[in-house]
Each structure stands twice: as C-alpha cells, then as structure tokens.
Scaffold this motif. Structure first.
Motif, PDB file in Angstrom:
ATOM      1  N   TYR A  81       6.685   3.466  -3.358  1.00 23.55           N
ATOM      2  CA  TYR A  81       5.562   2.788  -4.004  1.00 23.55           C
ATOM      3  C   TYR A  81       5.200   1.556  -3.195  1.00 23.55           C
ATOM      4  O   TYR A  81       5.933   1.155  -2.291  1.00 23.55           O
ATOM      5  CB  TYR A  81       5.925   2.386  -5.445  1.00 23.55           C
ATOM      6  CG  TYR A  81       6.333   3.564  -6.291  1.00 23.55           C
ATOM      7  CD1 TYR A  81       5.377   4.437  -6.805  1.00 23.55           C
ATOM      8  CD2 TYR A  81       7.672   3.816  -6.564  1.00 23.55           C
ATOM      9  CE1 TYR A  81       5.745   5.530  -7.574  1.00 23.55           C
ATOM     10  CE2 TYR A  81       8.048   4.913  -7.329  1.00 23.55           C
ATOM     11  CZ  TYR A  81       7.078   5.758  -7.821  1.00 23.55           C
ATOM     12  OH  TYR A  81       7.444   6.844  -8.578  1.00 23.55           O
ATOM     13  N   LEU A  82       4.095   0.922  -3.542  1.00 26.28           N
ATOM     14  CA  LEU A  82       3.696  -0.307  -2.869  1.00 26.28           C
ATOM     15  C   LEU A  82       4.783  -1.365  -3.032  1.00 26.28           C
ATOM     16  O   LEU A  82       5.417  -1.457  -4.095  1.00 26.28           O
ATOM     17  CB  LEU A  82       2.378  -0.823  -3.442  1.00 26.28           C
ATOM     18  CG  LEU A  82       1.140   0.039  -3.210  1.00 26.28           C
ATOM     19  CD1 LEU A  82      -0.054  -0.567  -3.942  1.00 26.28           C
ATOM     20  CD2 LEU A  82       0.846   0.157  -1.727  1.00 26.28           C
ATOM     21  N   GLU A  83       4.960  -2.176  -2.012  1.00 28.39           N
ATOM     22  CA  GLU A  83       6.004  -3.207  -2.056  1.00 28.39           C
ATOM     23  C   GLU A  83       5.806  -4.163  -3.225  1.00 28.39           C
ATOM     24  O   GLU A  83       6.772  -4.646  -3.816  1.00 28.39           O
ATOM     25  CB  GLU A  83       6.018  -3.983  -0.744  1.00 28.39           C
ATOM     26  CG  GLU A  83       6.450  -3.155   0.439  1.00 28.39           C
ATOM     27  CD  GLU A  83       6.334  -3.897   1.751  1.00 28.39           C
ATOM     28  OE1 GLU A  83       6.523  -5.124   1.776  1.00 28.39           O
ATOM     29  OE2 GLU A  83       6.042  -3.238   2.766  1.00 28.39           O
ATOM     30  N   ILE A  84       4.572  -4.438  -3.563  1.00 31.90           N
ATOM     31  CA  ILE A  84       4.275  -5.362  -4.664  1.00 31.90           C
ATOM     32  C   ILE A  84       4.828  -4.838  -5.989  1.00 31.90           C
ATOM     33  O   ILE A  84       5.176  -5.614  -6.874  1.00 31.90           O
ATOM     34  CB  ILE A  84       2.754  -5.641  -4.749  1.00 31.90           C
ATOM     35  CG1 ILE A  84       2.445  -6.818  -5.668  1.00 31.90           C
ATOM     36  CG2 ILE A  84       2.011  -4.429  -5.223  1.00 31.90           C
ATOM     37  CD1 ILE A  84       2.586  -8.126  -5.006  1.00 31.90           C
ATOM     38  N   CYS A  85       4.935  -3.535  -6.107  1.00 30.27           N
ATOM     39  CA  CYS A  85       5.490  -2.913  -7.322  1.00 30.27           C
ATOM     40  C   CYS A  85       6.932  -3.371  -7.535  1.00 30.27           C
ATOM     41  O   CYS A  85       7.308  -3.739  -8.646  1.00 30.27           O
ATOM     42  CB  CYS A  85       5.407  -1.397  -7.211  1.00 30.27           C
ATOM     43  SG  CYS A  85       6.267  -0.503  -8.501  1.00 30.27           S
ATOM     44  N   TYR A  86       7.720  -3.337  -6.475  1.00 32.27           N
ATOM     45  CA  TYR A  86       9.124  -3.736  -6.584  1.00 32.27           C
ATOM     46  C   TYR A  86       9.239  -5.238  -6.850  1.00 32.27           C
ATOM     47  O   TYR A  86      10.089  -5.676  -7.634  1.00 32.27           O
ATOM     48  CB  TYR A  86       9.879  -3.349  -5.312  1.00 32.27           C
ATOM     49  CG  TYR A  86       9.790  -1.868  -5.023  1.00 32.27           C
ATOM     50  CD1 TYR A  86      10.441  -0.951  -5.831  1.00 32.27           C
ATOM     51  CD2 TYR A  86       9.027  -1.393  -3.964  1.00 32.27           C
ATOM     52  CE1 TYR A  86      10.344   0.413  -5.580  1.00 32.27           C
ATOM     53  CE2 TYR A  86       8.930  -0.034  -3.706  1.00 32.27           C
ATOM     54  CZ  TYR A  86       9.587   0.860  -4.517  1.00 32.27           C
ATOM     55  OH  TYR A  86       9.485   2.203  -4.271  1.00 32.27           O
ATOM     56  N   SER A  95       7.014  -7.128  -8.403  1.00 34.75           N
ATOM     57  CA  SER A  95       6.603  -7.358  -9.797  1.00 34.75           C
ATOM     58  C   SER A  95       7.686  -6.920 -10.765  1.00 34.75           C
ATOM     59  O   SER A  95       7.936  -7.579 -11.781  1.00 34.75           O
ATOM     60  CB  SER A  95       5.305  -6.611 -10.095  1.00 34.75           C
ATOM     61  OG  SER A  95       4.277  -7.075  -9.267  1.00 34.75           O
ATOM     62  N   LEU A  96       8.335  -5.808 -10.460  1.00 31.17           N
ATOM     63  CA  LEU A  96       9.415  -5.310 -11.312  1.00 31.17           C
ATOM     64  C   LEU A  96      10.565  -6.307 -11.383  1.00 31.17           C
ATOM     65  O   LEU A  96      11.072  -6.618 -12.467  1.00 31.17           O
ATOM     66  CB  LEU A  96       9.908  -3.958 -10.783  1.00 31.17           C
ATOM     67  CG  LEU A  96      11.039  -3.295 -11.539  1.00 31.17           C
ATOM     68  CD1 LEU A  96      10.629  -2.981 -12.971  1.00 31.17           C
ATOM     69  CD2 LEU A  96      11.471  -2.032 -10.820  1.00 31.17           C
ATOM     70  N   TRP A 146       8.823  -9.776   0.295  1.00 32.70           N
ATOM     71  CA  TRP A 146       9.249  -9.791  -1.104  1.00 32.70           C
ATOM     72  C   TRP A 146       9.778 -11.168  -1.494  1.00 32.70           C
ATOM     73  O   TRP A 146       9.416 -11.702  -2.543  1.00 32.70           O
ATOM     74  CB  TRP A 146      10.343  -8.739  -1.366  1.00 32.70           C
ATOM     75  CG  TRP A 146      10.986  -9.000  -2.681  1.00 32.70           C
ATOM     76  CD1 TRP A 146      10.462  -8.731  -3.920  1.00 32.70           C
ATOM     77  CD2 TRP A 146      12.216  -9.682  -2.911  1.00 32.70           C
ATOM     78  NE1 TRP A 146      11.319  -9.197  -4.895  1.00 32.70           N
ATOM     79  CE2 TRP A 146      12.394  -9.777  -4.299  1.00 32.70           C
ATOM     80  CE3 TRP A 146      13.188 -10.220  -2.068  1.00 32.70           C
ATOM     81  CZ2 TRP A 146      13.502 -10.385  -4.867  1.00 32.70           C
ATOM     82  CZ3 TRP A 146      14.289 -10.824  -2.630  1.00 32.70           C
ATOM     83  CH2 TRP A 146      14.442 -10.904  -4.016  1.00 32.70           C
TER      84      TRP A 146
END
Length: 150
Positions: free
Chosen positions: A18-23, A25-26, A67
């Motif tokens: 998935y997009l790095e921003i997903c991780y 944000s998680l 990140w």
C-alpha cells in the motif's frame, strides 16, 4: 507484534503493498488509541532500526526517513534526540548522521526551519538545514537596468 508487522509491510521490497502514507497513518492512529503503550513500543522499534541502519537497504532507508519525518510532524517533533547525540561526531555521510540530516530536511518541509532548530539539541546544529534564502533570477545593477545573474 503489531509494530513489527506494520514496519515489515512498510519495508516490503521492491515496493510496499500500500502507499507509504497508509502505514504512517496507521501507526499514528495506533499511538493515539493506545497512548500508554504504543508510543514506547514504536520508540523501541525506531531505536532498533536506527542501531541497524548501517546495513539497511537504500530503499528502506528512504522509506524510514519519510515515515519518521511524517510521524514526528504529527507529534510536535518530540523525540529523545539526546539518545542520538553521538551521531553529531560522525562523518555527515555515515548512515546514522545521514539519517538524521534527511529526517530534519523532511521535517523542515512539513514545518519550518526555526521550529526544527528549536526542537533538536544544540549539538545537532550541524544537521539542521541551512536557512532557505530566496534566489533572485534578476538583480538590479547601479544603472537601474535588470541584469541576469547566473
């Protein structure tokens, strides 16, 4: 275990699922939902990664920088910077020093230079990006005519 799985997915090669921003944000949401435990676990994971950064793949290094800079920007750039003071004595091209430099550059893009300079210890002044100055394509000479500066 959750942090380990999320980090493994973030560092999945050749590209994360998935997009790095997903991780990012998680992990931020997990820290907000579990403020008593998750930030400490995540800090331990970052310390372990930082200790082993010398052997990290270049793509993973870049993802780690992106990140971590994003994560810091969501928590007022608070970090135990004093734990990394020995990196100020290293060559700027050493992976640990380079990581800090790149994180501060990323953080500056998400904030502003003065804020970053206030957050880090004085020993990290060598890592803080230079103050951005405007570059004028045209300057005015004494005769009042525009001169192209190259």
């Amino acid at each position: 275990m959750i942090v380990e799985v999320v980090m493994a997915e973030l560092f999945h090669l050749p590209v994360p699922r998935y997009l790095e921003i997903c991780y990012g944000s998680l992990l931020i949401e997990l820290c907000k939902l579990q403020p008593a435990t998750m930030p400490q676990v995540l800090a331990q994971a970052v310390e372990l990664l930082f200790d082993r950064i010398d052997t990290m793949n270049v793509c993973c290094f870049d993802r780690f920088v992106n990140w971590f800079g994003y994560h810091l920007s969501n928590f007022q750039f608070k970090w135990s910077w004093d734990d990394w003071l020995e990196a100020a004595q290293l060559d700027p091209m050493h992976p640990r020093a380079k990581f800090i430099i790149e994180v501060l550059l990323k953080a500056m893009r998400l904030s502003y230079r003065q804020r970053i300079a206030e957050v880090v210890p004085e020993q990290f002044d060598c890592f803080v990006p230079l103050k951005p100055e405007p570059v004028y394509k045209f300057s005015i000479d004494t005769a009042g005519k525009g001169v192209l500066v190259s």
